[in-house]
Design a protein around this motif. Sequence first.
Motif, PDB file in Angstrom:
ATOM      1  N   VAL A 132      -7.734  14.943   8.482  1.00 11.60           N
ATOM      2  CA  VAL A 132      -7.773  13.662   7.769  1.00 11.60           C
ATOM      3  C   VAL A 132      -6.699  12.724   8.306  1.00 11.60           C
ATOM      4  O   VAL A 132      -6.964  11.538   8.582  1.00 11.60           O
ATOM      5  N   MET A 133      -5.479  13.224   8.445  1.00 10.46           N
ATOM      6  CA  MET A 133      -4.382  12.375   8.901  1.00 10.46           C
ATOM      7  C   MET A 133      -4.633  11.847  10.311  1.00 10.46           C
ATOM      8  O   MET A 133      -4.406  10.671  10.605  1.00 10.46           O
ATOM      9  N   SER A 138      -5.953   7.159  13.679  1.00  6.52           N
ATOM     10  CA  SER A 138      -6.716   6.588  14.786  1.00  6.52           C
ATOM     11  C   SER A 138      -7.523   5.366  14.354  1.00  6.52           C
ATOM     12  O   SER A 138      -8.258   4.778  15.153  1.00  6.52           O
ATOM     13  N   GLY A 139      -7.420   4.978  13.062  1.00  5.42           N
ATOM     14  CA  GLY A 139      -8.080   3.782  12.579  1.00  5.42           C
ATOM     15  C   GLY A 139      -9.416   3.999  11.922  1.00  5.42           C
ATOM     16  O   GLY A 139     -10.110   3.027  11.563  1.00  5.42           O
ATOM     17  N   GLN A 140      -9.826   5.235  11.716  1.00  2.78           N
ATOM     18  CA  GLN A 140     -11.129   5.509  11.107  1.00  2.78           C
ATOM     19  C   GLN A 140     -11.096   5.343   9.589  1.00  2.78           C
ATOM     20  O   GLN A 140     -10.044   5.466   8.956  1.00  2.78           O
ATOM     21  N   ARG A 154      -8.744   4.145   4.508  1.00  2.82           N
ATOM     22  CA  ARG A 154      -8.369   3.673   5.839  1.00  2.82           C
ATOM     23  C   ARG A 154      -6.963   3.095   5.774  1.00  2.82           C
ATOM     24  O   ARG A 154      -6.492   2.677   4.707  1.00  2.82           O
ATOM     25  N   LEU A 155      -6.320   3.050   6.918  1.00  2.00           N
ATOM     26  CA  LEU A 155      -4.976   2.492   7.026  1.00  2.00           C
ATOM     27  C   LEU A 155      -5.061   1.091   7.620  1.00  2.00           C
ATOM     28  O   LEU A 155      -5.715   0.888   8.642  1.00  2.00           O
ATOM     29  N   TRP A 156      -4.373   0.169   7.007  1.00  2.45           N
ATOM     30  CA  TRP A 156      -4.420  -1.218   7.461  1.00  2.45           C
ATOM     31  C   TRP A 156      -3.256  -1.567   8.388  1.00  2.45           C
ATOM     32  O   TRP A 156      -3.387  -2.456   9.235  1.00  2.45           O
ATOM     33  N   SER A 157      -2.114  -0.938   8.212  1.00  4.55           N
ATOM     34  CA  SER A 157      -0.968  -1.196   9.095  1.00  4.55           C
ATOM     35  C   SER A 157      -0.817  -0.013  10.037  1.00  4.55           C
ATOM     36  O   SER A 157      -0.217   1.011   9.695  1.00  4.55           O
ATOM     37  N   LEU A 158      -1.378  -0.162  11.220  1.00  2.82           N
ATOM     38  CA  LEU A 158      -1.397   0.926  12.193  1.00  2.82           C
ATOM     39  C   LEU A 158      -0.428   0.657  13.333  1.00  2.82           C
ATOM     40  O   LEU A 158      -0.273  -0.495  13.772  1.00  2.82           O
ATOM     41  N   PRO A 159       0.215   1.698  13.850  1.00  6.07           N
ATOM     42  CA  PRO A 159       1.047   1.525  15.048  1.00  6.07           C
ATOM     43  C   PRO A 159       0.165   1.398  16.283  1.00  6.07           C
ATOM     44  O   PRO A 159      -1.030   1.707  16.260  1.00  6.07           O
ATOM     45  N   ALA A 160       0.754   0.946  17.376  1.00  6.96           N
ATOM     46  CA  ALA A 160       0.003   0.825  18.625  1.00  6.96           C
ATOM     47  C   ALA A 160      -0.497   2.184  19.095  1.00  6.96           C
ATOM     48  O   ALA A 160      -1.605   2.303  19.633  1.00  6.96           O
TER      49      ALA A 160
END
Length: 319
Positions: A132-133, A138-140, A154-160
């Motif tokens: 899951v993590m 990875s933006g899924q 989903r995560l909205w603030s993602l690192p590069a």
Amino acid sequence: MTSIGFHASHEQRAPSRLLRDVVRAQQVGFDEVMCSDHMAPWLTAQGESGFAWSWLGAALATTTVPIGVVTAPGQRYHPTVLAQAAATLEEMFPGRFWAALGSGEALNEHVTGVPWPSKQERDARLLACATVMRRLLSGQRVSVDGPVRVHDARLWSLPATPPPLRAAAISPHTATLVAPWADGLITVGADPASTRETREAFRDAGGRGPLLLQIHLSLEDSDEGALASAHEQWAQATVPPELMWELEQPEDFEEFARPTEDRLRQSIVIGSNAGEVAGRIAAAASGFDAVFLHQVGPDQSAFLDRCEAELLPALRRML
């Protein structure tokens, strides 16, 4: 070249003091830092347990070295929450954060009131949480219904780039199980044969990424003082292995600990001579990419001074 890291023990030091310790650790020459993530200390004598994820932001902001954490998703932390925390730290401090995921201990997880699962169930839950993590990082968008449940997250603030999700494993059995998904392995121990067996099990099962070792040590001005510090501060190392993950309170660990000198020396590098201590550390760390030193004694300032003057120079010659 083997990286030498400093371990920040939340069970033993108040968060503010740990923050000063890691700043000093960088100054004396440590290459990186790792920390624990506990709800309670192992022993009442340790007396602390700050919230690691608050501390990590401050520690990364006040240093420039990589910092990692050993943490347990699935009960006290839902994997979506840990993924969000990891993504936020990596976005703010690119390339400097990693998390090692483990199946946890009842000491920290029983507080939710959820029954403590069997080892087999914990291993299945760990795999589900890691999956899951990784998908979230990875933006899924993720929905699952299994050992853990996730609804359209989903995560909205993602690192590069997603931070590494490494695995924490003590035994060769667990090292084999985590090899397919982990971005590296961290284990703990001072016995070269045992650490080699766990390391090789991970690689033989196809494990990739760096191999990290944590070593508990007690370096004091006298051998008697080093043994006394180990006895007072890290006696839980002598609890029978089958109970380590099952006990719920520090008082339980005190009841089942058998801190004879022989038992303590099996788990902790104990001594007053920095060169001899460095030799034992180097022997256990052979074949690892990084070794993290955990001084179990309470005086971290004196230990860091000795690291700068004696221990780190000796280790660099040996590793």
